[in-house]
Write a protein that holds these residues in place. Sequence first.
Motif, PDB file in Angstrom:
ATOM      1  N   THR A 158       0.849  -1.193   0.000  1.00  0.00           N
ATOM      2  CA  THR A 158       0.000   0.000   0.000  1.00  0.00           C
ATOM      3  C   THR A 158       0.883   1.241   0.000  1.00  0.00           C
ATOM      4  O   THR A 158       1.771   1.377   0.844  1.00  0.00           O
ATOM      5  N   ALA A 159       0.651   2.127  -0.938  1.00  0.00           N
ATOM      6  CA  ALA A 159       1.345   3.416  -0.976  1.00  0.00           C
ATOM      7  C   ALA A 159       0.384   4.407  -1.620  1.00  0.00           C
ATOM      8  O   ALA A 159       0.047   4.281  -2.797  1.00  0.00           O
ATOM      9  N   GLU A 160      -0.072   5.376  -0.841  1.00  0.00           N
ATOM     10  CA  GLU A 160      -1.126   6.291  -1.276  1.00  0.00           C
ATOM     11  C   GLU A 160      -0.711   7.744  -1.064  1.00  0.00           C
ATOM     12  O   GLU A 160       0.036   8.060  -0.131  1.00  0.00           O
ATOM     13  N   VAL A 161      -1.211   8.604  -1.910  1.00  0.00           N
ATOM     14  CA  VAL A 161      -1.057  10.042  -1.728  1.00  0.00           C
ATOM     15  C   VAL A 161      -2.331  10.561  -1.076  1.00  0.00           C
ATOM     16  O   VAL A 161      -3.428  10.388  -1.616  1.00  0.00           O
ATOM     17  N   TRP A 162      -2.184  11.164   0.098  1.00  0.00           N
ATOM     18  CA  TRP A 162      -3.332  11.702   0.823  1.00  0.00           C
ATOM     19  C   TRP A 162      -3.396  13.210   0.605  1.00  0.00           C
ATOM     20  O   TRP A 162      -2.474  13.952   0.956  1.00  0.00           O
ATOM     21  N   ARG A 163      -4.477  13.654   0.013  1.00  0.00           N
ATOM     22  CA  ARG A 163      -4.672  15.081  -0.235  1.00  0.00           C
ATOM     23  C   ARG A 163      -5.070  15.797   1.047  1.00  0.00           C
ATOM     24  O   ARG A 163      -5.722  15.235   1.928  1.00  0.00           O
ATOM     25  N   THR A 164      -4.680  17.041   1.158  1.00  0.00           N
ATOM     26  CA  THR A 164      -5.091  17.918   2.253  1.00  0.00           C
ATOM     27  C   THR A 164      -5.523  19.246   1.629  1.00  0.00           C
ATOM     28  O   THR A 164      -5.340  19.449   0.426  1.00  0.00           O
ATOM     29  N   PRO A 165      -6.082  20.172   2.410  1.00  0.00           N
ATOM     30  CA  PRO A 165      -6.365  21.501   1.854  1.00  0.00           C
ATOM     31  C   PRO A 165      -5.112  22.225   1.377  1.00  0.00           C
ATOM     32  O   PRO A 165      -5.205  23.220   0.656  1.00  0.00           O
TER      33      PRO A 165
END
Length: 476
Positions: free
Chosen positions: A70-77
């Motif tokens: 698992t390798a994910e890009v987590w978006r933020t504001p």
Amino acid sequence: MSKPVSSAATDASAVSAVRAYVDAHRAAFLDDLAEWLRIPSVSAQPEHADDVRRSADWLAAHLKATGFPTAEVWRTPGAPAVFAEWPSDDPGAPTVLVYGHHDVQPAAREDGWDTDPFEPVVRGDRLHARGAADDKGQVFFHTLGVRAHLAATGRGAPAVHLKLLVEGEEESGSPHFRDLVEQHRERLAADAVIVSDTGMWSRDTPTVCTGMRGVADCEIELRGPDQDIHSGSFGGAVPNPATAVGRLVAALHDEHARVAIPGFYEGVTELTDRERELFAELPFDEAEWLRTAASYAPYGEAGYTTLERVWARPTAEVNGIGGGYQGAGGKTIIPASAMLKLSFRLVAGQDPDRIEASVRAWVADQVPAGIRHTITFGAPTRPCLTPLDHPALQSVARAMGRAFEQEVRFTREGGSGPAADLQDVLKAPVLFLGVSIPSDGWHAPNEKVDLDLLLKGAETTAYLWTDLAEHWRDTD
């Protein structure tokens, strides 16, 4: 549920296997790191927003290639973070979360760099580039370390449930970090947190940091007359807000340099005798430290050494003061307002909310009648501290000791950072594993990292996952 301690022969074999793997993959590791360093992921500059996103995407792809399922890009504001996870084959293994950041400080050739800050250059045994030490290099050694760990142990998955959280806004104050951690609390759950955004005492003195101070800051505005008024006509007959600011500053500390705000020291975790002994054993040159501080004499709370004051005692500092006429010549007025900026470094046991309440009550008590005031606090950062005898901390020290082949000492960090948010939200001990040294020049022109130390960081993590699995299980 501890397993037997490995024999000396088995340990020597493991060390040999790890070092052989790290040495064999050194060139490829540095080539990949250089590719990542070429991405100018400067979170503080809006024109680099796309680069910060590109950096996150690059890291997620590389972690996948490393073997993380698992390798994910987590978006933020704001800028994105990267999350990765690699479960152990052992369902009872401890879970470890590694924290770092992929954004970097601004850098340009005209700032004083000898070369392009985003074109990595190796000179001697050091790699020069923005982010080489802070913090891409120290994030990246985990990718080599986990591969060395698998190769040396013959495992198909790490000995611990391994997670990574690499944020993209640390150099901008981590404005969305706590919300991100709270939002993903369940996926980030861990028995221990490893922070690789830190350093060691020196190249010859490997150390493990056991804690960071927190910080709270405020701005106090004092208002007297509704406008500047003539000091000859009204001076001595109405309160002066600039004088009131001066009195506040004078009342902030007592004659022993202790903070004089009532309740300020409530809950402070005091240094143990053993911690004081360990600090005293460090090769600290106070004269050299003063030169680094561009200062001429040490100063601080009576009864404590310089290192104890910086690492383990709370402080109150005047960061700014102003009011009244500041131009050339004289202007005989009583100013309408004055301003004071304060910051408070907090240690384990102190609650920022209680500190804020104490400061507000103290100011209200100090300000004379006829002076109105407002206090504005910024978002606080909590302190964090892991006791010396914590088994996970001992695992970090043992792993680093194997890599460096010498005794590892302990320090603290006088500054503050988002690690405390992880401790506060996840309720897990925070451990620091960094191999950068003071001369690496974080945030400065010609930032660099010692390549041998960077590889020692990879070697340390290769031992660490096995050590944690063998010697520590969270039993709470």
